[in-house]
Motif scaffolding. Structure first.
Motif: not given
Length: 238
Positions: A20-24, A200-202, A204-215, A217-226
């Motif tokens: 999934r990460f590789e797809a993202g 995979a979309e999670v 992709r979005q995290a990579l995009e955010r990290a690319h564009e922002e500086s912050a 370390v924060q753990v993003l909401p786990a959602g339905d991730g197993e």
């Protein structure tokens, strides 16, 4: 950009999460390119006390761990197999449950040779898709060499229990310091953490955010991730 991934070869959600990460990452690369994304695999043992040599079937281990029948353990594995199939991954439940410390030591050797990702993929495939017994030194050596490790160096590391042992333990301490209680656990540029085999979309979005922002370390909401942790591995829909 640097992505560190803590995982264990015995963890089915790490196997699925890698795909999934590789797809993202591929989706992210379509817009930003992937030439500047470094992926580093870190060690995390789910069962460090498991015997090095074992013939315990995974289904028996699951039944004992969760206090369920063999049939219920088979149903649990079938649900994980469905999730794997959704990512185009083969998945067998006639695996052997064993210690993964030597596998992690070899992954550190593989990093030095630039074939870490290839070896991890080969280990996952041997374990989950082929149900090969990676506790067998001959099987492990064969898998390592096929992934690109020199046979003599793989043999040297496997013969010396202290080779890369400190590196494995250091990875595990660092995971604890970052707040990881299970795997897979992804950290992007030490700014964003993602727990579990997210869609995979999670990623992709995290990579995009990290690319564009500086912050920080924060753990993003786990959602339905197993995720797999000390209490075992989550099941789809549980």
């Amino acid at each position: 950009m640097r992505v560190e991934i803590w995982s264990d070869i015995a963890c089915p959600w790490c196997y699925i999460g890698k795909a999934r990460f590789e797809a993202g990452l591929a989706a992210f690369a379509q817009q930003y390119g992937s030439h500047d994304v470094e992926v580093v695999h870190r060690s995390f043992e789910l069962d460090p006390n498991a015997p090095a040599a074992t013939d315990v079937p995974v289904l028996d281990m699951l039944a004992a761990k969760y206090g369920v029948s063999r049939e219920q353990a088979e149903a649990m594995e079938a649900r994980v197999a469905d999730a794997a199939a959704g990512e185009g991954l083969a998945y067998r439940s006639d695996r052997i449950h064993g210690n993964t410390f030597d596998l992690h030591r070899l992954l550190h050797l593989a990093k030095a040779h630039g074939v870490q990702d290839a070896l991890l993929g080969a280990l996952y495939h041997a374990n989950f898709a082929e149900a090969r017994n990676l506790a067998d030194p001959a099987v492990l050596s064969e898998t390592a060499v096929a992934a690109g490790l020199p046979a003599d160096e793989a043999a040297r590391v496997l013969a010396d229990p202290e080779a890369y042992a400190q590196e494995v333990r250091a990875d595990e301490r660092e995971a604890a310091e970052l707040g990881a209680t299970g795997v897979p656990f992804f950290v992007i540029d030490r700014r964003y953490g993602i727990s579990g085999g997210q869609p995979a979309e999670v990623f992709r979005q995290a990579l995009e955010r990290a690319h564009e922002e500086s912050a920080a370390v924060q753990v993003l909401p786990a959602g339905d991730g197993e995720v797999c942790g000390d209490d075992g591995c989550a099941l789809p829909g549980s």
